[in-house]
Design a protein around this motif. Structure first.
Motif: not given
Lengths: 159, 159
Positions: B94, B105-107, B128-129
């Protein structure tokens, strides 16, 4: 004018001498009840605030306008990255508490407090990903918004 | 099978006992030349790596496929958030180095190394989100990819 703002690459910077100790400013930044009193330009208000001053801690605020703007929105949550009392705090909206990614990262903020004569040199730096994001933040009123907020901070801690 | 993977809310977790010390694993994670040897499933290779194991440090890798996949892409850059040798390192995609926001952002990854009998319990957690992002990561082959990589890590540090 006690407040200066400047551009440094993709960053926007605000600098202000405040006639209070670094500890008093740290306290105003990291005590949620105090933060609510100055961290949004009036007549907006902060109706909810959480600040956990440690790496991975939550930084959550809900800002509401004088006509109820944002009242139905959830609070926005960021993440504290560094917390070195009383001289430096870093947080970002790219992550939530516990470092979980957020949807739309816009900036990271670095606030530093350095002893300066009879007070503190307070510096707030907003880091952006691109020149376009930096420019968008300028157009959103960085200088006026963050300037007003620094004024409110000074009025609170200098009294 | 020495490697376990599991789901915890929006997170994916890989756990493996490795017959080497936490220090040896820390070293394999934080020495760029060593990282290049195991951090992508073969026959992919890492042609460029930078890891600065301190809060705000860069974590940069360029992964290239056996048929030149990704060769023309730039490296991807993340940011180290915590680095407590030899037991814990946290980084995120991120942000880039110096905490500057990234685009997508992914992780966030949290790797921990705990002394465990004659070796180390190595745990890698990907945060994760959303459940959708977690599922996407599962479908991208988290268990196989991170499993292979943990196997390569073990082969390197156990010898």
């Amino acid at each position: 004018m006690k407040t200066q703002t400047k551009v440094d690459g993709n960053d926007l910077i605000l600098i202000r001498h405040i006639a209070a100790s670094p500890e008093a400013i740290w306290d105003a930044l990291t005590d949620a009840e105090k933060l609510k009193q100055w961290f949004v330009p009036k007549p907006w208000t902060i109706t909810e605030a959480v600040i956990e001053p440690r790496p991975g801690g939550r930084f959550l605020t809900k800002m509401v306008g004088p006509n109820g703007e944002n009242e139905d929105c959830g609070p926005s949550e960021g993440c504290v990255l560094e917390a070195d009392a009383p001289s430096r705090i870093v947080w970002t909206d790219a992550l939530s508490g516990g470092y979980r990614p957020n949807e739309t990262p816009f900036m990271t903020a670095i606030m530093t407090m350095e002893a300066d004569g009879n007070g503190t040199l307070y510096t707030a730096r907003a880091l952006h990903r691109t020149p376009e994001d930096r420019q968008k933040h300028e157009e959103m009123g960085f200088a006026e918004g963050w300037g007003t907020v620094a004024e409110q901070l000074a009025a609170m801690v200098e009294r």
